[in-house]
Every structure is written in C-alpha cells, then in structure tokens.
Design an enzyme around this catalytic site. Structure first.
Site, PDB file in Angstrom:
ATOM      1  N   TYR A   1     -35.987  -5.387  -4.511  1.00 51.27           N
ATOM      2  CA  TYR A   1     -35.954  -4.432  -5.580  1.00 51.27           C
ATOM      3  C   TYR A   1     -37.345  -4.065  -6.228  1.00 51.27           C
ATOM      4  O   TYR A   1     -37.643  -2.906  -5.940  1.00 51.27           O
ATOM      5  CB  TYR A   1     -35.056  -4.572  -6.701  1.00 51.27           C
ATOM      6  CG  TYR A   1     -34.785  -3.392  -7.607  1.00 51.27           C
ATOM      7  CD1 TYR A   1     -33.816  -2.494  -7.252  1.00 51.27           C
ATOM      8  CD2 TYR A   1     -35.765  -2.874  -8.586  1.00 51.27           C
ATOM      9  CE1 TYR A   1     -33.381  -1.352  -7.967  1.00 51.27           C
ATOM     10  CE2 TYR A   1     -35.620  -1.754  -9.204  1.00 51.27           C
ATOM     11  CZ  TYR A   1     -34.405  -0.987  -8.895  1.00 51.27           C
ATOM     12  OH  TYR A   1     -34.321   0.156  -9.454  1.00 51.27           O
TER      13      TYR A   1
ATOM     14  N   PHE B   1     -45.093  27.607   0.538  1.00 51.22           N
ATOM     15  CA  PHE B   1     -44.091  26.713   1.419  1.00 51.22           C
ATOM     16  C   PHE B   1     -42.687  26.767   0.437  1.00 51.22           C
ATOM     17  O   PHE B   1     -42.825  26.740  -0.685  1.00 51.22           O
ATOM     18  CB  PHE B   1     -44.350  25.436   1.798  1.00 51.22           C
ATOM     19  CG  PHE B   1     -43.386  24.850   2.718  1.00 51.22           C
ATOM     20  CD1 PHE B   1     -43.215  25.388   4.015  1.00 51.22           C
ATOM     21  CD2 PHE B   1     -42.316  23.926   2.397  1.00 51.22           C
ATOM     22  CE1 PHE B   1     -41.879  24.886   4.960  1.00 51.22           C
ATOM     23  CE2 PHE B   1     -41.432  23.229   3.091  1.00 51.22           C
ATOM     24  CZ  PHE B   1     -41.135  23.880   4.316  1.00 51.22           C
ATOM     25  N   THR B   2     -41.675  26.767   1.213  1.00 51.84           N
ATOM     26  CA  THR B   2     -40.115  27.111   0.382  1.00 51.84           C
ATOM     27  C   THR B   2     -40.074  25.889  -0.648  1.00 51.84           C
ATOM     28  O   THR B   2     -39.709  26.447  -1.905  1.00 51.84           O
ATOM     29  CB  THR B   2     -39.044  27.240   1.434  1.00 51.84           C
ATOM     30  OG1 THR B   2     -39.226  25.990   2.319  1.00 51.84           O
ATOM     31  CG2 THR B   2     -39.185  28.150   2.421  1.00 51.84           C
TER      32      THR B   2
ATOM     33  N   ASP C   1     -51.677  19.550   0.440  1.00 53.36           N
ATOM     34  CA  ASP C   1     -50.242  19.327   0.976  1.00 53.36           C
ATOM     35  C   ASP C   1     -50.694  18.485   2.255  1.00 53.36           C
ATOM     36  O   ASP C   1     -50.937  19.381   3.470  1.00 53.36           O
ATOM     37  CB  ASP C   1     -49.388  20.426   1.214  1.00 53.36           C
ATOM     38  CG  ASP C   1     -48.295  20.052   1.809  1.00 53.36           C
ATOM     39  OD1 ASP C   1     -47.941  19.105   2.518  1.00 53.36           O
ATOM     40  OD2 ASP C   1     -47.252  21.162   1.724  1.00 53.36           O
TER      41      ASP C   1
ATOM     42  N   LYS D   1     -43.042  14.179   9.168  1.00 52.28           N
ATOM     43  CA  LYS D   1     -43.801  14.721  10.012  1.00 52.28           C
ATOM     44  C   LYS D   1     -44.893  13.823  10.748  1.00 52.28           C
ATOM     45  O   LYS D   1     -44.649  13.075  11.561  1.00 52.28           O
ATOM     46  CB  LYS D   1     -44.466  15.926   9.460  1.00 52.28           C
ATOM     47  CG  LYS D   1     -43.515  17.284   9.422  1.00 52.28           C
ATOM     48  CD  LYS D   1     -42.737  17.017   7.952  1.00 52.28           C
ATOM     49  CE  LYS D   1     -41.923  18.372   7.484  1.00 52.28           C
ATOM     50  NZ  LYS D   1     -41.288  18.113   6.324  1.00 52.28           N
TER      51      LYS D   1
ATOM     52  N   ARG E   1     -37.899  32.043   9.881  1.00 52.28           N
ATOM     53  CA  ARG E   1     -38.938  31.978   8.847  1.00 52.28           C
ATOM     54  C   ARG E   1     -39.554  33.456   8.519  1.00 52.28           C
ATOM     55  O   ARG E   1     -40.430  33.873   9.019  1.00 52.28           O
ATOM     56  CB  ARG E   1     -40.150  31.186   9.585  1.00 52.28           C
ATOM     57  CG  ARG E   1     -39.886  29.671   9.619  1.00 52.28           C
ATOM     58  CD  ARG E   1     -39.950  28.698   8.361  1.00 52.28           C
ATOM     59  NE  ARG E   1     -38.840  28.358   7.578  1.00 52.28           N
ATOM     60  CZ  ARG E   1     -38.531  27.772   6.748  1.00 52.28           C
ATOM     61  NH1 ARG E   1     -39.160  26.548   6.759  1.00 52.28           N
ATOM     62  NH2 ARG E   1     -37.544  27.821   5.963  1.00 52.28           N
TER      63      ARG E   1
ATOM     64  N   PHE F   1     -32.210  30.040   2.552  1.00 51.94           N
ATOM     65  CA  PHE F   1     -31.841  29.783   4.042  1.00 51.94           C
ATOM     66  C   PHE F   1     -31.086  28.811   4.629  1.00 51.94           C
ATOM     67  O   PHE F   1     -30.618  28.766   5.641  1.00 51.94           O
ATOM     68  CB  PHE F   1     -33.392  29.906   4.668  1.00 51.94           C
ATOM     69  CG  PHE F   1     -34.056  28.813   4.028  1.00 51.94           C
ATOM     70  CD1 PHE F   1     -34.765  28.896   3.004  1.00 51.94           C
ATOM     71  CD2 PHE F   1     -34.365  27.518   4.609  1.00 51.94           C
ATOM     72  CE1 PHE F   1     -35.743  27.740   2.449  1.00 51.94           C
ATOM     73  CE2 PHE F   1     -35.023  26.248   4.099  1.00 51.94           C
ATOM     74  CZ  PHE F   1     -35.667  26.777   3.013  1.00 51.94           C
TER      75      PHE F   1
HETATM   76  N1  F0G Z   1     -44.464  20.658   2.726  1.00 47.99           N
HETATM   77  C1  F0G Z   1     -44.741  21.232   4.050  1.00 47.99           C
HETATM   78  C2  F0G Z   1     -46.039  21.953   4.565  1.00 47.99           C
HETATM   79  C3  F0G Z   1     -43.505  21.072   4.767  1.00 47.99           C
HETATM   80  O1  F0G Z   1     -43.479  21.695   6.032  1.00 47.99           O
HETATM   81  C4  F0G Z   1     -42.498  20.576   4.131  1.00 47.99           C
HETATM   82  C5  F0G Z   1     -41.181  20.090   4.997  1.00 47.99           C
HETATM   83  C6  F0G Z   1     -42.461  19.922   2.884  1.00 47.99           C
HETATM   84  C7  F0G Z   1     -43.662  19.881   2.149  1.00 47.99           C
HETATM   85  C8  F0G Z   1     -41.268  19.283   2.110  1.00 47.99           C
HETATM   86  O2  F0G Z   1     -41.135  17.980   2.744  1.00 47.99           O
HETATM   87  O3  F0G Z   1     -38.937  18.229   3.834  1.00 47.99           O
HETATM   88  O4  F0G Z   1     -39.784  15.996   3.388  1.00 47.99           O
HETATM   89  O5  F0G Z   1     -39.028  17.200   1.459  1.00 47.99           O
HETATM   90  N2  F0G Z   1     -40.791  20.861   5.956  1.00 47.99           N
HETATM   91  C9  F0G Z   1     -39.647  20.929   6.655  1.00 47.99           C
HETATM   92  C10 F0G Z   1     -39.957  21.839   7.916  1.00 47.99           C
HETATM   93  C11 F0G Z   1     -38.422  21.047   6.239  1.00 47.99           C
HETATM   94  O6  F0G Z   1     -38.853  21.908   8.722  1.00 47.99           O
HETATM   95  O7  F0G Z   1     -41.023  22.662   8.000  1.00 47.99           O
HETATM   96  P1  F0G Z   1     -39.496  17.358   2.898  1.00 47.99           P
END
Ligand code: F0G
Length: 459
Positions: A73, A125-126, A216, A259, A383, A450
């Site tokens: 843990y 970014f979303t 990021d 990634k 996108r 989305f």
């Molecule tokens: N920042 C970037 C540039 C991203 O592309 C993503 C996720 C995140 C933050 C968030 O990270 O998914 O681990 O919570 N991108 C994925 C994509 C979902 O399909 O581009 P996460």
C-alpha cells in the site's frame, strides 16, 4: 539502387486476432452507437485508430516488469524506480503518480487556479480546459494563427504567439494569469510541435512577469523528435537531451503516460516547486490514492518506468512518427485533404474540405468518422465542433476553425499493410463524398459531450 528504407526496431512476439465484419454489420453497429465512434464496441472494429492513448503495445521488458509489481500500500519499490526515472529524464525532483493525465490536470488546476483567473496556452485540449474551467478559470488561446489554418506549412504550428501573450498580460495583468502552459505537440492543432526557440522566448516573457509556466508533456518525445528533425542546431542531439532541455524551461509538468510511455494506464504530475508538490501530495490522497501509488498498481508504475527508458530511443520514435507520415503521404497521393505538416501521433483529415456541402452545424467530421467506419471498420475520432463543446458563459456552441477527423496511431501496434488498407478505404469514401449527408445531434451530455453524444442522419 540507392534507396535504403528504415523499419521498426522490434519484431512481433504475440498477436491478437481481430474480427472481420461485413458492411451490413457495420451499418447496424454505427446506428446503434448513435453515429458516435466512441460508442462502438471494440469487438466491431477492424483497425482501431480512435486514439493512441493506452492502446500501445508494451515491450517484452515492460511485460516482464508487470511481474515485478510490489503491491504494498505504501512505499512500493516500483514507485521509487519511476520517481528516479522522472528525475533523470524529465529533470523534475518532485513527483506524484495519478491514474491518468486528466487526474493530474484536476489536481494541478485545483492548486494553481483561483476563481476568476485566466489560463493561457497553445490551444485548448478537451480535458485540460474542462479542469481549468471547473477550477474557475477562463482559457485563452495564444497559439500562432497558423495553427488554426489546416494548410499552413509552418514547421512549428504549436508555437505561442508572443505578441498575443504580451497583449493578454497587458489586458488582464500578470497576477490574474494562473499559469501559461504549452502542450507539445498540440493535439487539437493536428499534432503540431513547438520549437525550442519559441519555448525559450515564452519562458523569458513569463519570467519577466512572474508568471508560472507549465508543460503538458504527454507526447513530449514526439515534440523532441520534431525539434531534432526541423530546428537548427538540434540534429546531433539525442531525444533524451532535447526532452531534458525542454523540461528545464518549465516549473512543472503533467503527463498522460498512456501515450509516450507506451503503457495502458498511468499519469504523472511532477514539479521543481516544493510548495506545489506538498499541495499535490495532499490532494492526491483525496482523489487518487496514497502518494506512492496515486491510483495505480505497483506493476503499472514498473511498466511506466521502463516505458520512459524506451520512449527516448531514437529508432523507436522515428518509426512511430515515420508510420504516421507514411499514412499521411499515402492519403495525399489519393487526393484526400489532410492537415499539413503531418502530425506526430495522428493524421488529421480536413472534414470541411472533404464535405464542403455539409454545414458545420451538421457535424462534417462526426459524419466522416461514421462513414469511414461503415466503409471499412476503421475507427477514427471527431475533432471539430462536437469536441469543441459550448462556451461555459454563453452556453453557445464553440465554432472551431478546425473541423477534423483524427486517425491516431497506437504505438508498435499496426503494420504498413494495415495502413495501406485503411488509406484505400478512406480514398473510397472520398470518391463517394458527394452523396453523403450530415447528422443531427439527438443527445448532448453537459460536459465533454463528444464521448457520449448521440446522432441521427439529417433529413
Ligand atoms: N493532454 C493531452 C495533450 C492529451 O492528449 C490527453 C489525452 C490528456 C492530456 C488527458 O490524458 O486521457 O490520460 O486523462 N488524450 C487522449 C486522446 C484521450 O485520445 O488524445 P488522459
């Protein structure tokens, strides 16, 4: 014969069979999924280019590492291995693990943002923007104009426009800016990198005004690869050295480890600011788990630590970006409109140009992703206007200039023959484009719509 092709620096040891589907099966599947590729069952997908997130093939070393999980843990030895690699490769002394990138975004937004603040960055970014907004900030896009033009050939479309940033500082005052962040490469702009020169200029401007600068670093090695390939003075430097030089400019960073690190799950929040770290360590126990596991199993942290060592390997990153480029060139040969320069993690189709007869209110990119799936079983991602969501103040739709479909490449997963078949099928959709009609949204979630929105064919 002088040509000498390059190929992947690995070979296949384990295979995962994929199901072949028929057109009637796919027509039913996409209708049942509300014409949203996020809602398809993976079993109904032939080549899955939805995302490069968590969909990568781990190496034999990473899988072996999974057996070395220390699931204590507290104080797992995998945590200390990962921490030492974050110090070594990202150069950040303090680190908390999180279950994925958005969890790190959540925590850092809570720490750095006060309600009413501004956050500036090289395009939204979303999930990043949503966490900034939930913490009370307003996001301001200060990327160069070229980034919003899918055809502009600028080699570093991820650069920040220094004049825009300076004007913003003048307009709102440095104190109101919680932080500036740079993502590299910029996902929503088409996988476009920033240059080292621009990063250093942004750092100097932020320093002058006492504004925090965060990174990021989700796909930082791809950004490093583009700097090596395109920026003067970097050709002889290693990916690891360029990564470190980039990170040295930032106060801290967050990473979706799903990634670059080639794992299936994981996130990183790392900083050189001890005070921010102490706050992050306090919050991670509330939202994720103890600060030595942060929502991850010990085995996942082991795979991440090994992934960091593999991600900086030049031949690995060249094969990764090279595969994306191969796909882009093939689509260009077929006349399919794509975003240029070709990005690092994905090829982006320009849905406005693909379907000039479909208005943005009828979701050209959403339509295109659905059509590609029906044609061939290839899954891609919208996108465009659906991903851009609504303005939180006015409730009105954001109308992004970029209306794109993303073909995203999981690392080390698909072969060149898969890409050939995929490009041929997109060319077939392109040949029939004039007959295609748009979509109508019939269900709209409030946040990150989305993922779960549903559509019907427009009349
Ligand atoms: N920042 C970037 C540039 C991203 O592309 C993503 C996720 C995140 C933050 C968030 O990270 O998914 O681990 O919570 N991108 C994925 C994509 C979902 O399909 O581009 P996460």
């Amino acid at each position: 014969m002088t040509q000498r092709s390059w190929a992947e620096p690995y070979r296949i040891k384990v295979v995962e069979p994929i199901k072949m589907t028929t057109r009637p099966m796919r027509e039913k599947a996409i209708k049942d999924a509300g014409y949203n590729t996020f809602l398809l069952k993976s079993d109904d997908v032939y080549i899955d280019l939805l995302t490069d997130s968590g969909t990568n093939a781990m190496s034999d070393r990473q899988w072996a590492g999974m057996m070395m999980g220390d699931e204590a843990y507290a104080g797992s030895k995998n945590f200390y291995y990962l921490e030492s690699n974050i110090r070594k490769y990202y150069g950040m002394p303090y680190f908390v693990p999180t279950h994925q990138g958005r969890a790190a975004e959540h925590i850092i937004s809570k720490i750095l943002i006060r309600p009413g603040d501004i956050v500036a960055g090289n395009m939204y970014f979303t999930t990043t923007r949503l966490h900034q907004e939930l913490a009370g900030a307003t996001f301001r896009d200060v990327i160069i104009d070229e980034a919003h033009d899918p055809d502009d050939p600028h080699p570093f479309k991820g650069d920040i426009d220094l004049a825009k940033l300076a004007a913003l500082i003048k307009e709102v005052g440095a104190k109101k800016i919680a932080y500036v962040f740079m993502a590299g490469p910029v996902n929503m702009a088409g996988g476009q990198p920033f240059s080292m020169k621009n990063l250093k200029a942004v750092r100097d401007l932020c320093k002058k005004h006492g504004i925090r600068l965060w990174f990021d670093a989700t796909r930082a090695c791809e950004n490093a690869y583009f700097i090596k390939a395109r920026e003067k003075g970097y050709a002889a430097k290693s990916i690891a050295a360029i990564l470190k030089e980039m990170c040295d400019c930032f106060e801290g960073l967050w990473v979706s480890a799903k990634k670059d690190l080639m794992v299936n799950i994981g996130g990183i929040l790392a900083t050189r600011d001890k005070k921010v770290f102490e706050q992050a360590r306090a919050l991670v126990v509330v939202y994720e788990g103890m600060h030595t596991y942060g929502g991850l199993a010990g085995r996942d942290m082991e795979a991440m630590a090994i992934g960091i060592e593999e991600m900086v390997d030049y031949d690995t990153i060249r094969a990764r970006v090279g595969q994306v480029e191969y796909c882009g060139r093939l689509l260009q040969k077929y006349g399919v409109p794509i975003v240029t320069p070709i990005g690092g993690h994905a090829v982006f189709l320009n849905a406005r140009k693909f379907f000039p007869h479909i208005a943005q209110e009828q979701f050209p990119a959403q339509t295109l992703a659905a059509e590609i799936y029906v044609e061939s079983g290839v899954r891609s991602m919208e996108r465009g206007i659906v991903s851009a969501g609504r303005d939180p103040q006015t409730g009105k739709n954001n109308f992004p200039n970029l209306e794109l479909v993303r073909l995203t490449f999981p690392r080390r997963v698909y072969t060149q023959a898969h890409i050939d078949v995929m490009a041929e099928s997109i060319a077939a959709v392109y040949d029939n484009r004039k007959k295609v009609k748009g979509l109508k949204m019939v269900f709209e979630p409030k946040m990150l719509r989305f993922f779960q929105a549903r559509f019907k064919k427009a009349a």
